[in-house]
Design a protein around this motif. Structure first.
Motif, short mmCIF file in Angstrom:
data_model
loop_
_atom_site.label_atom_id
_atom_site.label_comp_id
_atom_site.label_asym_id
_atom_site.label_seq_id
_atom_site.Cartn_x
_atom_site.Cartn_y
_atom_site.Cartn_z
N LYS A 76 0.86 -1.18 0.00
CA LYS A 76 0.00 0.00 0.00
C LYS A 76 0.90 1.24 0.00
CE LYS A 76 -3.42 2.47 2.79
NZ LYS A 76 -4.16 2.49 4.08
N LEU A 77 0.82 2.02 -1.06
CA LEU A 77 1.68 3.19 -1.20
C LEU A 77 0.94 4.49 -0.86
CD1 LEU A 77 4.51 4.17 -2.09
CD2 LEU A 77 3.58 4.44 -4.39
N TRP A 78 -0.15 4.76 -1.58
CA TRP A 78 -0.89 6.01 -1.38
C TRP A 78 -2.24 5.71 -0.74
CZ3 TRP A 78 2.57 9.37 -1.60
CH2 TRP A 78 3.52 9.44 -2.61
N ASP A 79 -2.51 6.36 0.37
CA ASP A 79 -3.80 6.17 1.04
C ASP A 79 -4.91 6.87 0.25
OD1 ASP A 79 -3.88 8.99 1.90
OD2 ASP A 79 -2.34 8.41 3.33
N LEU A 80 -6.15 6.51 0.57
CA LEU A 80 -7.30 7.06 -0.17
C LEU A 80 -7.40 8.58 -0.06
CD1 LEU A 80 -9.80 6.58 -1.89
CD2 LEU A 80 -11.08 6.14 0.22
N GLY B 124 -0.91 12.15 8.07
CA GLY B 124 -1.33 11.11 7.15
C GLY B 124 -0.49 9.85 7.26
N SER B 125 -0.65 8.96 6.28
CA SER B 125 0.09 7.71 6.32
C SER B 125 1.53 7.91 5.86
CB SER B 125 -0.61 6.65 5.45
OG SER B 125 -0.63 7.06 4.10
N THR B 126 2.33 6.87 5.96
CA THR B 126 3.78 6.93 5.81
C THR B 126 4.26 7.76 4.63
OG1 THR B 126 3.90 4.71 6.76
CG2 THR B 126 5.88 5.54 5.65
N TYR B 127 3.88 7.37 3.43
CA TYR B 127 4.46 7.99 2.23
C TYR B 127 3.83 9.33 1.88
CZ TYR B 127 6.20 3.24 2.00
OH TYR B 127 6.80 2.04 2.31
N ALA B 128 2.74 9.70 2.57
CA ALA B 128 2.11 11.00 2.35
C ALA B 128 2.70 12.08 3.25
CB ALA B 128 0.61 10.90 2.59
N ARG B 129 3.50 11.68 4.22
CA ARG B 129 4.03 12.65 5.19
C ARG B 129 5.22 13.40 4.61
NH1 ARG B 129 3.50 10.13 11.30
NH2 ARG B 129 1.31 9.48 11.09
N TYR C 260 20.02 10.67 -5.47
CA TYR C 260 19.13 10.40 -6.60
C TYR C 260 19.83 10.70 -7.93
CZ TYR C 260 15.20 10.67 -9.80
OH TYR C 260 14.37 10.49 -10.86
N LEU C 261 20.53 11.82 -7.99
CA LEU C 261 21.23 12.20 -9.23
C LEU C 261 22.34 11.22 -9.57
CD1 LEU C 261 21.42 16.08 -8.75
CD2 LEU C 261 19.87 14.80 -10.24
N LYS C 262 22.89 10.55 -8.56
CA LYS C 262 23.93 9.53 -8.79
C LYS C 262 23.35 8.14 -9.03
CE LYS C 262 27.20 11.96 -5.76
NZ LYS C 262 27.94 11.92 -4.48
N GLY C 263 22.03 8.04 -9.01
CA GLY C 263 21.40 6.74 -9.21
C GLY C 263 21.45 5.85 -8.00
N GLN C 264 21.63 6.44 -6.80
CA GLN C 264 21.78 5.65 -5.59
C GLN C 264 20.58 5.78 -4.66
OE1 GLN C 264 25.41 7.28 -3.98
NE2 GLN C 264 26.71 6.34 -5.55
N TRP C 265 19.50 6.38 -5.14
CA TRP C 265 18.29 6.52 -4.32
C TRP C 265 17.34 5.39 -4.65
CZ3 TRP C 265 13.04 7.22 -5.20
CH2 TRP C 265 12.28 7.63 -4.09
N HIS C 266 16.85 4.69 -3.63
CA HIS C 266 15.99 3.53 -3.86
C HIS C 266 14.75 3.58 -2.97
CE1 HIS C 266 19.23 1.85 -6.26
NE2 HIS C 266 20.06 2.03 -5.24
N GLY C 267 14.27 4.77 -2.66
CA GLY C 267 13.11 4.90 -1.80
C GLY C 267 11.82 4.64 -2.56
N LEU C 268 10.71 4.81 -1.85
CA LEU C 268 9.38 4.66 -2.43
C LEU C 268 8.63 6.00 -2.34
CD1 LEU C 268 8.41 1.23 -0.86
CD2 LEU C 268 9.02 1.66 -3.25
N GLN D 181 10.67 -7.80 -3.38
CA GLN D 181 10.46 -8.37 -2.05
C GLN D 181 11.48 -7.79 -1.07
OE1 GLN D 181 7.93 -10.73 -1.71
NE2 GLN D 181 8.14 -10.51 0.51
N GLY D 182 10.97 -7.26 0.04
CA GLY D 182 11.84 -6.72 1.07
C GLY D 182 12.28 -5.28 0.85
N ARG D 183 11.86 -4.67 -0.27
CA ARG D 183 12.30 -3.29 -0.55
C ARG D 183 11.58 -2.28 0.33
NH1 ARG D 183 11.32 0.00 -6.20
NH2 ARG D 183 12.11 2.01 -5.47
N GLY D 184 10.34 -2.53 0.68
CA GLY D 184 9.58 -1.58 1.49
C GLY D 184 8.37 -2.25 2.10
N GLU D 185 7.67 -1.52 2.91
CA GLU D 185 6.47 -2.04 3.56
C GLU D 185 5.29 -1.13 3.31
OE1 GLU D 185 7.19 -0.07 7.99
OE2 GLU D 185 7.54 -2.22 7.70
N SER D 186 4.08 -1.66 3.52
CA SER D 186 2.88 -0.88 3.29
C SER D 186 2.81 0.33 4.21
CB SER D 186 1.64 -1.76 3.50
OG SER D 186 1.50 -2.69 2.46
N ALA D 187 2.19 1.38 3.70
CA ALA D 187 2.02 2.61 4.48
C ALA D 187 1.21 2.35 5.73
CB ALA D 187 1.34 3.67 3.62
N ARG D 188 1.55 3.07 6.78
CA ARG D 188 0.83 2.98 8.04
C ARG D 188 0.42 4.37 8.49
NH1 ARG D 188 4.77 -1.15 11.50
NH2 ARG D 188 4.63 -2.94 10.05
#
Length: 232
Positions: free
Chosen positions: A7-11, A62-67, A81-89, A184-191
């Motif tokens: 779950k990435l973006w809440d309603l 709000g939930s995790t990724y909306a904050r 990110y510009l170096k290609g080393q950012w791996h967030g969600l 798998q294992g890259r991230g978890e659902s928003a809380r």
């Protein structure tokens, strides 16, 4: 490679996004049409005030990724990110800059509209709080910022298309469904972002819209009575 759906973006975040898109299109059309459509332009502008206040509050409760704290574009994150080393969600650092720019310009544009006038029949609901000269200057700035807002919106759409068709990362689907396929294992659902947080955000948004309506603004004093000249 094993994948998982999170779950990435809440309603509320998704509703905010699409309501803002619809409102911005309606504002652009009503602003260009003019005439009686300006009344609707003003009403939609007040709705946008509520939307922006809602998102500002939701950015903290709000939930995790909306904050905001999660995706605030810090220099280290931008460099990675510009170096290609950012791996967030969620929003990447450059996307976050776009989000904050859009929120800032849309919010400022909505506030300016509350004090604007069209020199004919429309006056913003807070027009009586300032003098006509200042209202004229704010109206000019309101028209000028419309061009900047259009540019930011086009850049935002262009970035979404670039990620979808070039980088093969569909940013649109998660904003529709709320979910995203990740490794798998890259991230978890928003809380977070539960009912109490939603009630708080909606209440403050409603309060901001009431304030923007200007019903609390004192009416201007009546003009002095005309003095009749005696007919000698």
């Amino acid at each position: 490679m094993s994948m998982q759906s999170i779950k990435l973006w809440d309603l509320p975040t998704r509703l905010f996004h699409w309501l803002l898109v619809a409102a911005m299109v309606a504002l652009f059309v009503s602003g260009k049409v003019g005439g009686n459509a300006i009344e609707w332009h003003g009403r939609i502008g007040i709705f946008v005030v509520g939307l922006i206040v809602f998102r500002l509050v939701w950015g903290f409760v709000g939930s995790t990724y909306a904050r905001f704290g999660y995706f605030f574009p810090r220099p280290a994150a931008i460099g990675a990110y510009l170096k290609g080393q950012w791996h967030g969600l969620g929003h990447n650092p450059l996307g976050a800059l776009s989000v904050f720019a859009l929120l800032g310009v849309v919010g400022l544009q909505a506030v300016l509209g509350l004090f604007a006038n069209d020199d004919i029949a429309f006056r913003g609901p807070l027009y009586n709080l300032i003098d006509s000269d200042l209202s004229g200057r704010l109206t000019g700035l309101h028209h000028l910022l419309a061009n900047l807002l259009m540019l930011l919106a086009l850049l935002h759409v262009g970035a979404v298309l670039f990620y979808t068709h070039v980088k093969k990362d569909n940013l649109l689907r998660p904003m529709l469904t709320g979910r995203k396929e990740v490794e798998q294992g890259r991230g978890e659902s928003a809380r977070g972002g539960g009912p109490l947080a939603l009630i708080l955000a909606l209440a403050l948004a409603a309060l901001s819209m009431w304030g923007a309506l200007g019903s609390w603004v004192p009416a201007p004093p009546p003009p002095p009575a005309a003095v009749e000249t005696p007919a000698w």
